[in-house]
Design a protein around this motif. Sequence first.
Motif, short mmCIF file in Angstrom:
data_model
loop_
_atom_site.label_atom_id
_atom_site.label_comp_id
_atom_site.label_asym_id
_atom_site.label_seq_id
_atom_site.Cartn_x
_atom_site.Cartn_y
_atom_site.Cartn_z
N LEU A 116 0.87 -1.22 -0.11
CA LEU A 116 0.09 -0.05 -0.03
C LEU A 116 0.85 1.31 -0.04
O LEU A 116 0.50 2.11 -0.64
CB LEU A 116 -0.83 -0.18 1.13
CG LEU A 116 -1.82 1.05 1.34
CD1 LEU A 116 -2.92 0.86 0.03
CD2 LEU A 116 -2.42 0.92 2.59
N GLU A 119 2.26 1.76 -3.29
CA GLU A 119 1.18 2.53 -4.08
C GLU A 119 0.88 3.94 -3.86
O GLU A 119 0.77 5.01 -4.80
CB GLU A 119 -0.18 1.75 -3.80
CG GLU A 119 0.12 0.46 -4.44
CD GLU A 119 -1.12 -0.07 -5.70
OE1 GLU A 119 -1.54 0.92 -6.21
OE2 GLU A 119 -1.06 -1.31 -5.75
N ALA A 120 0.71 4.37 -2.46
CA ALA A 120 0.26 5.60 -1.95
C ALA A 120 1.35 6.47 -2.53
O ALA A 120 0.94 7.69 -2.99
CB ALA A 120 0.30 5.62 -0.66
N ARG A 122 3.50 6.10 -5.00
CA ARG A 122 3.89 6.09 -6.39
C ARG A 122 5.24 5.74 -6.60
O ARG A 122 5.97 6.27 -7.41
CB ARG A 122 3.39 7.00 -7.24
CG ARG A 122 1.68 7.37 -7.08
CD ARG A 122 1.14 8.37 -7.84
NE ARG A 122 1.21 8.10 -9.21
CZ ARG A 122 0.55 6.81 -9.99
NH1 ARG A 122 -0.30 6.35 -9.04
NH2 ARG A 122 0.48 7.10 -11.13
N GLN A 129 4.36 -1.93 -11.85
CA GLN A 129 3.26 -2.94 -11.85
C GLN A 129 1.97 -2.36 -12.56
O GLN A 129 1.56 -3.03 -13.34
CB GLN A 129 2.85 -3.12 -10.42
CG GLN A 129 1.67 -3.98 -10.41
CD GLN A 129 1.20 -4.41 -8.98
OE1 GLN A 129 1.70 -5.53 -8.44
NE2 GLN A 129 0.11 -3.86 -8.41
N GLU A 130 1.94 -0.99 -12.38
CA GLU A 130 0.64 -0.28 -13.04
C GLU A 130 0.81 -0.41 -14.36
O GLU A 130 -0.26 -0.48 -15.30
CB GLU A 130 0.51 1.11 -12.63
CG GLU A 130 -1.03 1.46 -12.44
CD GLU A 130 -1.01 3.11 -11.35
OE1 GLU A 130 -0.56 2.76 -10.17
OE2 GLU A 130 -1.24 3.84 -11.92
N LEU B 157 -6.23 10.57 -6.10
CA LEU B 157 -6.32 9.21 -5.61
C LEU B 157 -7.38 8.33 -6.27
O LEU B 157 -6.97 6.98 -6.51
CB LEU B 157 -6.32 9.43 -4.18
CG LEU B 157 -6.62 8.26 -3.40
CD1 LEU B 157 -5.17 7.49 -3.16
CD2 LEU B 157 -6.97 8.04 -1.85
N THR B 161 -4.97 6.34 -9.40
CA THR B 161 -4.37 5.00 -8.97
C THR B 161 -5.07 3.78 -8.80
O THR B 161 -6.17 3.77 -8.98
CB THR B 161 -4.06 5.26 -7.50
OG1 THR B 161 -4.95 5.34 -6.64
CG2 THR B 161 -3.30 6.66 -7.54
N ARG B 162 -4.33 2.68 -8.82
CA ARG B 162 -5.14 1.37 -8.76
C ARG B 162 -5.87 1.34 -7.38
O ARG B 162 -7.01 0.65 -7.32
CB ARG B 162 -4.03 0.20 -8.59
CG ARG B 162 -4.32 -0.76 -9.69
CD ARG B 162 -3.32 -1.92 -9.68
NE ARG B 162 -2.75 -2.15 -8.47
CZ ARG B 162 -3.59 -3.02 -7.66
NH1 ARG B 162 -4.47 -3.77 -7.93
NH2 ARG B 162 -2.90 -3.29 -6.33
N ILE B 163 -5.34 1.81 -6.34
CA ILE B 163 -6.42 1.93 -4.96
C ILE B 163 -7.45 2.72 -5.30
O ILE B 163 -8.62 2.00 -4.76
CB ILE B 163 -5.46 2.77 -3.77
CG1 ILE B 163 -4.01 2.14 -3.70
CG2 ILE B 163 -6.36 2.75 -2.69
CD1 ILE B 163 -3.12 2.88 -2.64
N ARG B 186 -9.65 -4.22 3.86
CA ARG B 186 -8.44 -3.43 3.65
C ARG B 186 -8.79 -1.98 3.39
O ARG B 186 -8.35 -0.96 3.63
CB ARG B 186 -7.44 -4.25 2.65
CG ARG B 186 -5.84 -3.47 2.63
CD ARG B 186 -5.55 -3.66 4.02
NE ARG B 186 -4.14 -2.95 4.11
CZ ARG B 186 -2.93 -3.46 3.55
NH1 ARG B 186 -2.91 -4.48 2.93
NH2 ARG B 186 -1.93 -2.74 3.78
N ILE B 190 -8.28 1.63 4.57
CA ILE B 190 -8.04 3.07 3.92
C ILE B 190 -8.94 4.05 3.97
O ILE B 190 -8.53 5.06 4.26
CB ILE B 190 -7.53 2.41 2.69
CG1 ILE B 190 -6.63 1.40 2.43
CG2 ILE B 190 -7.30 3.77 1.96
CD1 ILE B 190 -6.23 0.79 1.18
#
Lengths: 264, 293
Positions: A116, A119-120, A122, A129-130, B157, B161-163, B186, B190
């Motif tokens: 996470l 990802e957050a 970047r 991966q993206e 966000l 993003t993938r999130i 999860r 978040i």
Amino acid sequence: MTTSAGPALEVRNVSLSFKGVKAISDLSFQVERREICALIGPNGAGKSSLLNILNGVYIPDSGEIVFEGEHFRRMQPLEAARRGIGRGFQNNALFSGMSVLDNVIAGLSRKSRVTLVEEAFRLPRALSQEKAFRARALDVLKLFDLEKHAETVVGTLPYGVQKKVEIARAIVAKPRLLLLDEPLAGMNAAEKQEIAAVIARLNRELDLTVVLIEHDIGIVLKLAHHVVVLDYGRKLADGPPETIRDNPDVIAAYLGAQHAEAAA
Amino acid sequence: MNMFLETLIGGLLAGTMYSLVAIGFVLIYKASGVFNYAQGSLLLFGALTFVTLTDQGVPALGAIAVTIALLIVTAIAIEKLLLRPLTNRSPMTLFMATLGLSYVVEGVAQGIMGSQVRALNLGIDDLPIFLGDIMISQFDLIAAGVALAIVVVLSLLFNRTRIGIQLRGVADDTRAALSLGIDINRIWQIVWAVAGLVGLVAGLLWGARQGVQFSLSLVVLKALPVLIIGGFTSIPGAIVGGLIVGAGESLAETYIGPYLGGGITPWFAYVLALVFLFIRPAGLFGERQIERV
């Protein structure tokens, strides 16, 4: 991969009831690897409930599921996805406000290997991966002839195209078993042929085991290698399409009286 | 005319502060369908933690870092101890759970950190600046800027993003998200953490205005009309709703207030919200519920 021998999936003595009403009674059958298995039966026969047990949405009262040699009293939805059980829903369950591409990228969730925090913020691993996910999703869209719709909001597309997107999303993470709930419902003849061809090709080219629910008997008999007939939560018949077509119990319960007369 | 403009602009800027509070609700409501009554308590908790730490001589940056860490831990604890055991319960059950949560958070926070009013100085001078003849509060202007920045960050966000893809997926169709291997628990952690951080920013701004104390948690009651007007599921809705409430209150206080003996700010937003309930029950940007029959 995990075990080379044995069936892909075994349902063993599974029963399920809702508030005392039996939905599935002591059901057992096997699905071989790389097989297309069709579940047929009248509405309320327990077909969708069974799919829900297979991917962990419902908890069976008794019995067990054996997936690739591993025994489960109950599946957890997340566990099912991680083990490679993909799922398509009746009437589609797409993320309707998102683009086709984002829907398919979401299908890759179980493949994510970055944290996470990466990802957050970047960080490089997240970005690469993206990029890889995007490329993989676009490849799958090409396979389904959907690349021209990549950036379209999925809710605005016709139902038949949406169904293809849903199947694309379900298989993008390369599942080992794909569960489809009435993938051909609500489609015209040409669309049905197209989706059936897509399913057959996925089965052939990706060695994908498929369990699907379908009411169109004509297509089921052509597409499936194996048919399981359910009625009131019990198994009525189980075998290759040819034997199902000629089974008098099935004809009486499901294919209808006219067929019985025609067969006589 | 100038008086009108000044009232309007002052109201709009103040409205962004309402928006900030409302955004915290929208995030959680969208992702989990829970109306989180405890958002106000979390806001108080964040601001109170920050003030307590700075009062102890902790530098502002360190205090912020510790507060953020604490809010993230709180979000994870709430998900594990409260939301997860209540999965699939009715929205009313979850609402009651957050109502209970709000009292626990308030009680524990005030028990440990005290309940007296604390002054919070963010180092922003509240001197008016002039735009031509129109006087604008510098503090409000900065607060509006902060709110805008948060909205930009959140939309990046969610959309880039993938999130964000997973978040929107969970909001859109939970069972499909689960079937794809999206970890809903999860995602909830978040979302609660992000809502906590947005609440912290709102709490600091409101706290700098009116002091950090129990009444800070009552800004939830200000957010409610904003949500009714803007819609519970839309961040743009929360912004526009906040602006409408802010401007409406300010104009009403100036132009209608004198005829009613003044002091109409506390309830005027609810009158606006009622009007919207009559004419547009899903709010300006909310998703209209269409039931299949």
